[in-house]
Design an enzyme around this catalytic site. Structure first.
Site, PDB file in Angstrom:
ATOM      1  N   LYS A   1      32.469  46.235  36.852  1.00  0.00           N
ATOM      2  CA  LYS A   1      31.988  45.808  38.167  1.00  0.00           C
ATOM      3  C   LYS A   1      31.340  47.035  38.803  1.00  0.00           C
ATOM      4  O   LYS A   1      31.945  47.727  39.627  1.00  0.00           O
ATOM      5  CB  LYS A   1      33.190  45.293  38.976  1.00  0.00           C
ATOM      6  CG  LYS A   1      32.854  44.179  39.920  1.00  0.00           C
ATOM      7  CD  LYS A   1      34.105  43.503  40.453  1.00  0.00           C
ATOM      8  CE  LYS A   1      33.866  42.885  41.809  1.00  0.00           C
ATOM      9  NZ  LYS A   1      32.798  41.904  41.904  1.00  0.00           N
TER      10      LYS A   1
HETATM   11  N1  PPE Z   1      30.986  37.267  38.797  1.00  0.00           N
HETATM   12  C1  PPE Z   1      30.461  38.200  39.602  1.00  0.00           C
HETATM   13  C2  PPE Z   1      29.107  38.719  39.300  1.00  0.00           C
HETATM   14  C3  PPE Z   1      31.199  38.666  40.688  1.00  0.00           C
HETATM   15  O1  PPE Z   1      30.680  39.602  41.482  1.00  0.00           O
HETATM   16  C4  PPE Z   1      32.481  38.130  40.948  1.00  0.00           C
HETATM   17  C5  PPE Z   1      33.258  38.582  42.134  1.00  0.00           C
HETATM   18  C6  PPE Z   1      32.991  37.150  40.076  1.00  0.00           C
HETATM   19  C7  PPE Z   1      32.220  36.757  39.004  1.00  0.00           C
HETATM   20  C8  PPE Z   1      34.362  36.576  40.237  1.00  0.00           C
HETATM   21  O2  PPE Z   1      35.325  37.546  39.958  1.00  0.00           O
HETATM   22  P1  PPE Z   1      36.794  37.509  40.574  1.00  0.00           P
HETATM   23  O3  PPE Z   1      36.649  37.870  42.002  1.00  0.00           O
HETATM   24  O4  PPE Z   1      37.535  38.479  39.764  1.00  0.00           O
HETATM   25  O5  PPE Z   1      37.287  36.121  40.417  1.00  0.00           O
HETATM   26  N2  PPE Z   1      32.478  38.887  43.259  1.00  0.00           N
HETATM   27  C9  PPE Z   1      33.030  39.693  44.309  1.00  0.00           C
HETATM   28  C10 PPE Z   1      31.971  40.257  45.208  1.00  0.00           C
HETATM   29  C11 PPE Z   1      31.306  39.369  46.182  1.00  0.00           C
HETATM   30  C12 PPE Z   1      30.401  40.149  47.111  1.00  0.00           C
HETATM   31  O6  PPE Z   1      29.591  39.528  47.790  1.00  0.00           O
HETATM   32  O7  PPE Z   1      30.502  41.362  47.204  1.00  0.00           O
HETATM   33  C13 PPE Z   1      34.146  38.950  45.054  1.00  0.00           C
HETATM   34  O8  PPE Z   1      34.250  37.740  44.969  1.00  0.00           O
HETATM   35  O9  PPE Z   1      34.922  39.631  45.690  1.00  0.00           O
END
Ligand code: PPE
Length: 307
Positions: A159
């Site tokens: 990330k």
């Molecule tokens: N894909 C991406 C690209 C992503 O950024 C997130 C989280 C997810 C999948 C889902 O991951 P998880 O949170 O572990 O279930 N995105 C984060 C950032 C959002 C933002 O605007 O900044 C979040 O949901 O916190």
């Protein structure tokens, strides 16, 4: 949506007033996107405020840093306690938490090895990411003309802050075209994920989610949903999904820490199912909210009380 300020932010071992949590303009991470971050939520539960899946988020933060060869100058337990402390010290009952590790001030140029990493953890009230109405009634999605980065260009398992320009461009394109959210395809043309969420498709009695090899982040909400779906008697399969599968899906929903579980009611103007959130989506959404709020006795181990 402007950020709703809290009082303090944890910065390199100290709690500093919100307005003083600043960095120099020559911070390496600002120029080259050399940083890693997490998005975490804390929810109100019958036993007080608890962070959802704290250990998994901290582990992923360290894994992301490991991939980029960034040394986090604190042990995991210090960061876990920093996360609990920003919720506690700001008196937040429910909030979003943003830990970030970034290469700091002192070196310029693309060799980051001599750069020291800084760590900050902020927490603030952040409501429904894709809108209350989106959560209840579903959102309109568009396939992006921007393709998800290849795993050998930018590793989706990390990330990384700089990687998000790909998501941002897709989001801007979708919003400017009048949609709520974008879906990105992989270099091979398979469905990858959304700009900040993983995706699930219900089609012909099966529940599918794309594999990480299609460029999707290994979502913690995605893994929670797989467990909750199995509790409900559903089986989720990780499988490549085609663009046309989205057009003929019975249900589609997205999930992420920020977005929680949000139904999608159309993709590229093709209505999904009957245009309303479907029964599987609703059951999973309900199970998710019950788990994060400590109302599901099977998943209390996902909760970490802030004390
Ligand atoms: N894909 C991406 C690209 C992503 O950024 C997130 C989280 C997810 C999948 C889902 O991951 P998880 O949170 O572990 O279930 N995105 C984060 C950032 C959002 C933002 O605007 O900044 C979040 O949901 O916190």
């Amino acid at each position: 949506m402007p950020i709703e300020k809290s009082n303090v932010i944890w910065m390199d071992g100290e709690l500093v007033p919100w307005d003083q949590a600043n960095v120099h303009v020559l911070t390496h991470g600002l120029h080259y996107g050399s940083g890693v971050f997490e998005g975490i939520r804390a929810y109100k539960t019958p036993n007080g405020t608890a962070v959802f899946r704290l250990k998994d988020h901290v582990d992923r933060l360290y894994d992301s840093a490991h991939i980029f060869m960034i040394d986090i100058p604190f042990p995991k337990e210090t960061i876990a306690e920093a996360i609990r402390s920003v919720v506690r010290e700001n008196g937040l009952e429910e909030c979003y938490i943003r830990p970030i590790v970034f290469l700091g001030y002192g070196e310029m140029g693309l060799n980051p090895l001599a750069c020291k990493a800084s760590v900050a953890v902020a927490a603030w009230k952040w409501g429904t990411y894709l809108g209350e109405e989106g959560l209840a009634k579903g959102i309109r999605m568009k396939i992006s003309s921007w393709v998800r980065h290849n795993p050998n260009s930018l590793p989706p398992a990390a990330k990384g802050t700089g990687m998000y320009i790909n998501s941002s461009m897709a989001k801007v394109e979708a919003v400017k075209a009048g949609y709520d959210e974008a879906i990105l395809l992989s270099q091979q043309g398979y469905v990858s994920e959304c700009t900040g969420e993983n995706l699930f498709v219900v089609r012909k009695g099966r529940i599918l989610t794309p594999p990480t090899s299609a460029g999707a982040l290994e979502g913690i909400t995605q893994s929670s949903i797989m467990a909750l779906a199995s509790d409900l008697g559903y089986k989720v399969e990780t499988e490549n999904i085609l663009r046309s599968d989205l057009y003929t899906a019975d249900e589609i929903f997205l999930c992420g820490t920020a977005a929680e579980v949000t139904p999608a009611t159309s993709v590229d103007d093709r209505v999904v199912g009957d245009g309303k959130p479907g029964s599987v989506t609703k059951a999973i959404q309900q199970a998710y909210f019950s788990a994060v709020h400590g109302e599901d006795p099977h998943h209390l181990d996902w909760l970490d009380n802030v004390g």
